[in-house]
Design an enzyme around this catalytic site. Sequence first.
Site, PDB file in Angstrom:
ATOM      1  CB  VAL A 181      -3.322  -8.127  -2.426  1.00 40.63           C
ATOM      2  CG1 VAL A 181      -4.161  -6.896  -2.755  1.00 40.63           C
ATOM      3  CG2 VAL A 181      -4.005  -9.377  -2.942  1.00 40.63           C
ATOM      4  CG  ASP A 182      -0.316  -6.214   1.881  1.00 45.03           C
ATOM      5  OD1 ASP A 182      -1.296  -5.475   1.711  1.00 45.03           O
ATOM      6  OD2 ASP A 182      -0.117  -6.845   2.933  1.00 45.03           O
ATOM      7  CG  LEU A 183       4.462  -8.271  -1.970  1.00 45.18           C
ATOM      8  CD1 LEU A 183       5.095  -9.591  -2.395  1.00 45.18           C
ATOM      9  CD2 LEU A 183       5.462  -7.435  -1.189  1.00 45.18           C
TER      10      LEU A 183
END
Length: 410
Positions: A181-183
């Site tokens: 999700v961060d990426l």
Amino acid sequence: MTQIQGPLTGVTVLDLSRVLAGPWATQVLADLGAEVIKVERPGAGDDTRQWGPPFTTQANGARGDAAYFMAANRNKRSITVDMSKPDGADLLRRLAVRADVVVENFKTGGLAKYGLDFAGLSAVNPRLVYASITGFGQDGPLKDKAGYDYMIQAMGGLMSITGQPDGSPGAEPMKVGVAVVDLFTGLYASNAILAALLHARASGQGQHIDIALFDVQAAMLANQATNFFVSGKAPTRMGNAHPNLAPYQPFATADGAVVVAVGNDGQFRSLCRAIGAADLGEDSRFVTNALRVENRAELITALAPFLTLQGTDAWIETLEAYGVPCGPINTVDRVFSDPQALHRGLVVGQPRSDLSETVQTVASPIRLSQTPVSYRHAPPALGADTDTVLAGALGLSREEIAALREAGIV
């Protein structure tokens, strides 16, 4: 020879972000040629500098930065500034006047008290593109709630469709093996920034970009979300099977496993011929993808015994000869020793003077024929560029910088 410049050469990014989503976005911009000034806390820096082991090793044998930090901070300049002090916040405002982009991932409204929010900085730089990355966005009932990749994978539905199905060994909702999700948030943010830069260049008008991890995770559900919209049924965990395709999963071989990724009916018939079961390609239960999905259990039961008759490498050679998409399940070390990875140069090595080893990171997957990405700087040591940036960008003298350092501002 004239050095080829990246497409973002001349763009200055003031990076107030930490950990992964924001730094991933700014690393994309940095690889494309932007000058990214990473602002960190004096004496501490980005939290991920301590997220180990493993750690790098300094030239004197002491522990260096964590490998995690290296993954997302290539091509940046590090300066240390304490924004909680008025003089520190003033330095950042002065840098923002000269910047094209600001990226931050503080809690919603968290920078307003320092005058470093969008309202404060756009007042002194109307063309500024200001990207805020938060867990849940700038508005809504959860806007003040902190967001972390793991909890967003859970709240955003990804874990409900990842892992072995109920009733199978090891069945439980499962997170993905990287902070996906961060990426994805970093990638969405960098795309939004590029769009806003085009608008700013054309109009002279900056804007506020509101990127939320929760929103990104919902978007990442992709076909699984539209499956739900069309059917009214929430998708569930299916292990390594695909909700819309079959066969599209790993099969046991004589010495391991091979992933078979059949995307159409022709490829299915080729698979059947390759394994010596051409009659399965004409079986009325399996002749179309829709039928194969409907009769998935019978299909896998029919195919699986054939795949155990040879080892993985032999099957890959055979299946590829028949045009069937397939591949091994590589460990990370095998990924980077694969001939394709070696040919494409997927590992970037960069020296850093304070470390005993070359810093290795994964190359950018962006390949541009006229303005390629470049690898100019290793992920920086904490505050390595403070003096250079403050002197070059703001014209501060050695004495002024020394006084700031003595006061704990930088």
